[in-house]
Write a protein that holds these residues in place. Structure first.
Motif, PDB file in Angstrom:
ATOM      1  N   ILE A 250     131.692  27.983 109.177  1.00 53.47           N
ATOM      2  CA  ILE A 250     130.842  28.784 108.293  1.00 53.47           C
ATOM      3  C   ILE A 250     129.912  27.875 107.500  1.00 53.47           C
ATOM      4  O   ILE A 250     128.712  28.143 107.355  1.00 53.47           O
ATOM      5  N   GLY A 251     130.470  26.781 106.972  1.00 54.00           N
ATOM      6  CA  GLY A 251     129.651  25.844 106.200  1.00 54.00           C
ATOM      7  C   GLY A 251     128.532  25.254 107.029  1.00 54.00           C
ATOM      8  O   GLY A 251     127.383  25.135 106.566  1.00 54.00           O
ATOM      9  N   LEU A 252     128.832  24.888 108.268  1.00 44.30           N
ATOM     10  CA  LEU A 252     127.804  24.331 109.149  1.00 44.30           C
ATOM     11  C   LEU A 252     126.739  25.367 109.480  1.00 44.30           C
ATOM     12  O   LEU A 252     125.546  25.051 109.547  1.00 44.30           O
ATOM     13  N   ALA A 253     127.163  26.630 109.678  1.00 48.93           N
ATOM     14  CA  ALA A 253     126.200  27.683 109.981  1.00 48.93           C
ATOM     15  C   ALA A 253     125.247  27.915 108.805  1.00 48.93           C
ATOM     16  O   ALA A 253     124.030  28.040 108.989  1.00 48.93           O
ATOM     17  N   LEU A 254     125.792  27.950 107.592  1.00 54.16           N
ATOM     18  CA  LEU A 254     124.941  28.148 106.419  1.00 54.16           C
ATOM     19  C   LEU A 254     124.044  26.941 106.168  1.00 54.16           C
ATOM     20  O   LEU A 254     122.901  27.085 105.717  1.00 54.16           O
ATOM     21  N   ALA A 255     124.556  25.735 106.470  1.00 57.66           N
ATOM     22  CA  ALA A 255     123.721  24.537 106.342  1.00 57.66           C
ATOM     23  C   ALA A 255     122.564  24.589 107.338  1.00 57.66           C
ATOM     24  O   ALA A 255     121.424  24.239 107.009  1.00 57.66           O
ATOM     25  N   ALA A 256     122.843  25.046 108.576  1.00 57.01           N
ATOM     26  CA  ALA A 256     121.778  25.184 109.574  1.00 57.01           C
ATOM     27  C   ALA A 256     120.743  26.200 109.115  1.00 57.01           C
ATOM     28  O   ALA A 256     119.532  26.004 109.293  1.00 57.01           O
ATOM     29  N   ALA A 257     121.207  27.292 108.501  1.00 62.99           N
ATOM     30  CA  ALA A 257     120.279  28.291 107.980  1.00 62.99           C
ATOM     31  C   ALA A 257     119.410  27.702 106.872  1.00 62.99           C
ATOM     32  O   ALA A 257     118.195  27.949 106.815  1.00 62.99           O
ATOM     33  N   GLY A 258     120.023  26.909 105.987  1.00 69.01           N
ATOM     34  CA  GLY A 258     119.253  26.261 104.930  1.00 69.01           C
ATOM     35  C   GLY A 258     118.209  25.311 105.478  1.00 69.01           C
ATOM     36  O   GLY A 258     117.079  25.248 104.976  1.00 69.01           O
ATOM     37  N   LEU A 259     118.566  24.575 106.528  1.00 69.37           N
ATOM     38  CA  LEU A 259     117.604  23.659 107.147  1.00 69.37           C
ATOM     39  C   LEU A 259     116.460  24.425 107.805  1.00 69.37           C
ATOM     40  O   LEU A 259     115.303  23.998 107.745  1.00 69.37           O
ATOM     41  N   ALA A 260     116.775  25.564 108.434  1.00 75.29           N
ATOM     42  CA  ALA A 260     115.726  26.377 109.051  1.00 75.29           C
ATOM     43  C   ALA A 260     114.746  26.889 107.998  1.00 75.29           C
ATOM     44  O   ALA A 260     113.523  26.865 108.194  1.00 75.29           O
ATOM     45  N   MET A 261     115.271  27.321 106.864  1.00 74.72           N
ATOM     46  CA  MET A 261     114.413  27.798 105.785  1.00 74.72           C
ATOM     47  C   MET A 261     113.535  26.677 105.245  1.00 74.72           C
ATOM     48  O   MET A 261     112.325  26.840 105.052  1.00 74.72           O
ATOM     49  N   ALA A 262     114.140  25.515 105.021  1.00 75.63           N
ATOM     50  CA  ALA A 262     113.389  24.379 104.489  1.00 75.63           C
ATOM     51  C   ALA A 262     112.324  23.916 105.477  1.00 75.63           C
ATOM     52  O   ALA A 262     111.211  23.544 105.076  1.00 75.63           O
ATOM     53  N   ALA A 263     112.637  23.940 106.777  1.00 76.14           N
ATOM     54  CA  ALA A 263     111.668  23.504 107.783  1.00 76.14           C
ATOM     55  C   ALA A 263     110.441  24.402 107.795  1.00 76.14           C
ATOM     56  O   ALA A 263     109.302  23.924 107.905  1.00 76.14           O
ATOM     57  N   VAL A 264     110.652  25.709 107.663  1.00 76.70           N
ATOM     58  CA  VAL A 264     109.523  26.642 107.629  1.00 76.70           C
ATOM     59  C   VAL A 264     108.679  26.417 106.386  1.00 76.70           C
ATOM     60  O   VAL A 264     107.439  26.413 106.442  1.00 76.70           O
ATOM     61  N   GLN A 265     109.334  26.195 105.259  1.00 76.49           N
ATOM     62  CA  GLN A 265     108.596  26.046 104.005  1.00 76.49           C
ATOM     63  C   GLN A 265     107.939  24.679 103.872  1.00 76.49           C
ATOM     64  O   GLN A 265     107.025  24.520 103.067  1.00 76.49           O
ATOM     65  N   ALA A 266     108.383  23.699 104.652  1.00 71.72           N
ATOM     66  CA  ALA A 266     107.809  22.360 104.549  1.00 71.72           C
ATOM     67  C   ALA A 266     106.393  22.279 105.109  1.00 71.72           C
ATOM     68  O   ALA A 266     105.671  21.325 104.814  1.00 71.72           O
ATOM     69  N   GLY A 267     105.967  23.234 105.913  1.00 71.74           N
ATOM     70  CA  GLY A 267     104.636  23.138 106.487  1.00 71.74           C
ATOM     71  C   GLY A 267     104.078  24.413 107.068  1.00 71.74           C
ATOM     72  O   GLY A 267     102.981  24.862 106.699  1.00 71.74           O
ATOM     73  N   PRO A 268     104.788  25.055 108.008  1.00 71.97           N
ATOM     74  CA  PRO A 268     104.209  26.215 108.700  1.00 71.97           C
ATOM     75  C   PRO A 268     103.752  27.348 107.796  1.00 71.97           C
ATOM     76  O   PRO A 268     102.736  27.990 108.068  1.00 71.97           O
ATOM     77  N   VAL A 269     104.480  27.624 106.710  1.00 78.73           N
ATOM     78  CA  VAL A 269     104.126  28.780 105.887  1.00 78.73           C
ATOM     79  C   VAL A 269     102.738  28.627 105.271  1.00 78.73           C
ATOM     80  O   VAL A 269     101.963  29.591 105.203  1.00 78.73           O
ATOM     81  N   ALA A 270     102.382  27.417 104.856  1.00 76.12           N
ATOM     82  CA  ALA A 270     101.057  27.217 104.263  1.00 76.12           C
ATOM     83  C   ALA A 270      99.964  27.412 105.308  1.00 76.12           C
ATOM     84  O   ALA A 270      98.910  28.009 105.023  1.00 76.12           O
ATOM     85  N   LEU A 271     100.179  26.922 106.515  1.00 74.28           N
ATOM     86  CA  LEU A 271      99.192  27.084 107.585  1.00 74.28           C
ATOM     87  C   LEU A 271      99.023  28.554 107.951  1.00 74.28           C
ATOM     88  O   LEU A 271      97.905  29.035 108.140  1.00 74.28           O
ATOM     89  N   LEU A 272     100.138  29.274 108.043  1.00 77.46           N
ATOM     90  CA  LEU A 272     100.073  30.695 108.376  1.00 77.46           C
ATOM     91  C   LEU A 272      99.381  31.494 107.275  1.00 77.46           C
ATOM     92  O   LEU A 272      98.585  32.398 107.550  1.00 77.46           O
ATOM     93  N   ALA A 273      99.694  31.164 106.014  1.00 77.90           N
ATOM     94  CA  ALA A 273      99.071  31.888 104.898  1.00 77.90           C
ATOM     95  C   ALA A 273      97.574  31.641 104.854  1.00 77.90           C
ATOM     96  O   ALA A 273      96.792  32.546 104.526  1.00 77.90           O
ATOM     97  N   ARG A 274      97.158  30.420 105.164  1.00 77.56           N
ATOM     98  CA  ARG A 274      95.728  30.117 105.172  1.00 77.56           C
ATOM     99  C   ARG A 274      95.006  30.914 106.262  1.00 77.56           C
ATOM    100  O   ARG A 274      93.849  31.295 106.106  1.00 77.56           O
ATOM    101  N   ARG A 275      95.708  31.162 107.363  1.00 76.16           N
ATOM    102  CA  ARG A 275      95.082  31.866 108.489  1.00 76.16           C
ATOM    103  C   ARG A 275      95.144  33.379 108.325  1.00 76.16           C
ATOM    104  O   ARG A 275      94.165  34.089 108.589  1.00 76.16           O
ATOM    105  N   TRP A 276      96.288  33.901 107.871  1.00 81.21           N
ATOM    106  CA  TRP A 276      96.499  35.339 107.860  1.00 81.21           C
ATOM    107  C   TRP A 276      96.569  35.957 106.461  1.00 81.21           C
ATOM    108  O   TRP A 276      96.528  37.181 106.333  1.00 81.21           O
ATOM    109  N   GLY A 277      96.725  35.141 105.433  1.00 87.93           N
ATOM    110  CA  GLY A 277      96.846  35.652 104.075  1.00 87.93           C
ATOM    111  C   GLY A 277      98.298  35.794 103.651  1.00 87.93           C
ATOM    112  O   GLY A 277      99.193  36.007 104.484  1.00 87.93           O
ATOM    113  N   ASP A 278      98.542  35.667 102.353  1.00 87.32           N
ATOM    114  CA  ASP A 278      99.901  35.678 101.832  1.00 87.32           C
ATOM    115  C   ASP A 278     100.637  36.983 102.119  1.00 87.32           C
ATOM    116  O   ASP A 278     101.809  36.989 102.490  1.00 87.32           O
TER     117      ASP A 278
END
Length: 399
Positions: A250-278
């Motif tokens: 369970i701990g590893l699964a939640l850690a993987a989920a946290g990493l997935a969230m952090a990976a999206v927020q580290a870069g892709p979300v800003a690029l997507l927002a610039r293209r499509w809007g917040d």
């Protein structure tokens, strides 16, 4: 200066939450030593969010009046004190008071968000919010890991280590965190229609409150957060019964989920927002959450469940910074801290209501919390798309 301020405030939030999450692995065992029942432990876990619910809007308003830096420093000092007192607590009542003090200081995230909104150009605001979100996500991955390493030394050692981190963080912020330049009250901000005619935003009628941008955005954040914490609350029981997972899995699964969230927020979300809007990106994140919640409910194999949980976290990672950016732009700059405080307060309310509702539904049927969460996330998408059109980021010249 704007980029350095962005890095410093993100690092400040990261270290502060690292200290907070560090005590989480040892807290249940120490509470049990003090004689905690299930009710007491639930109160200890809820106390943080209850205090944050009350404190976040207040801290935001105070930062609007007295400046962002003083409130950030005050919260950091409060974190250091609350963690030190936590290490000294020898009763459940004392531990409860310390948790509430820590939660009140945790309301400073809204002040940090307002700091970023003031310190960076408006066109980079979503990226800055996403970077802070990634820092928060990594704190929730690294903190419990470090806490697990220190747990054999005792709960007090974990609490004192957290207090030490907060104290070092306070000194660093004193040295390197300047007060951001505050936007002028006359700069454009908020819904377009609110500035037509005389150019001044009319006072909203009470009957229109639930259709105001702030209420809609806070409601969207509440619905999405309630769905997400409902998953966190019940995943251990679902995965144990279906796939035989133990606490480590369970701990590893939640850690993987946290990493997935952090990976999206580290870069892709800003690029997507610039293209499509917040707003569109936030709605897409909420719809991804809805689909993944339903996928968890019907998953047959463990890898399907894990993939759905990670994609669910990624969807949440798309929604949270974009909603914060929309809140920052949803009204006059001089009340930005209060709006972001309202958003944090809504999230805290969801962290109170969501786990209890998910637990009750799970007792009725294992799939019900996830089906309800899917409906909640879908409603969050509808809610954020109902927000009146906000001025394009580039028009906020003073941000």
């Amino acid at each position: 200066m704007r980029r350095s301020a962005q890095l410093v405030i993100s690092a400040t939030v990261f270290v502060d939450l690292l200290g907070f999450t560090l005590i989480l692995p040892a807290l249940p065992f120490y509470a049990t030593e003090l004689g905690a029942t299930g009710l007491w432990f639930g109160a200890l876990m809820s106390a943080y969010s209850v205090a944050q619910l009350v404190a976040a809007p207040l801290l935001g308003r105070l930062s609007d009046r007295y400046g962002r830096r003083p409130l950030v420093l005050l919260a950091l000092a409060g974190s250091a004190v609350s963690m030190a007192l936590t290490g000294l607590a020898t009763s459940l009542a004392g531990l409860l008071v310390c948790r509430m003090l820590a939660g009140a200081c945790g309301g400073s995230i809204s002040v940090a968000q307002a700091y970023l909104a003031d310190a960076v150009p408006a066109e980079r605001r979503t990226g800055a919010m996403a970077q802070m979100g990634a820092a928060i996500g990594m704190a929730f991955v690294i903190g419990p890991t470090l806490g697990g390493v220190l747990a054999p030394l005792g709960f007090a050692a974990c609490a004192y280590a957290a207090a030490g981190l907060a104290a070092v963080n306070l000194v660093a912020a004193l040295a390197w965190l300047p007060e951001p330049r505050r936007p002028l009250a006359t700069e454009p901000s908020g819904p377009r229609e609110a500035r037509q005619g005389s150019g001044r935003r009319p006072a909203p009628e009470p009957s229109k409150f639930l259709r105001s941008p702030v209420a809609l955005l806070a409601g969207s954040g509440f619905l999405a957060m309630a769905a997400f914490v409902g998953m966190e609350t019940t995943l251990a029981f679902l995965a144990r019964d279906r796939y035989g997972w133990d606490a480590t899995a369970i701990g590893l699964a939640l850690a993987a989920a946290g990493l997935a969230m952090a990976a999206v927020q580290a870069g892709p979300v800003a690029l997507l927002a610039r293209r499509w809007g917040d707003a569109r990106v936030a709605a897409a994140g909420a719809l991804a959450m809805a689909g993944c919640m339903a996928a968890v409910a019907v998953s047959v194999t463990w890898w399907q469940c894990l993939a759905a949980v990670c994609l669910l976290a990624a969807g949440h990672g798309l929604l949270t910074p974009t909603v914060s950016s929309l809140l920052a732009a949803a009204g006059p700059p001089e009340r930005r801290g209060a709006r972001l405080g309202t958003g944090q307060s809504a999230g805290a309310a969801a962290r109170i209501v969501g786990p209890a509702a998910a637990g009750l539904l799970f007792d009725v049927g294992a799939a019900l919390p996830y089906l309800a969460g899917a409906a909640s996330a879908a409603l969050a998408a509808v809610t954020v798309l109902a927000v009146p059109a906000l001025e394009p980021a580039g028009r906020e010249e003073g941000a």
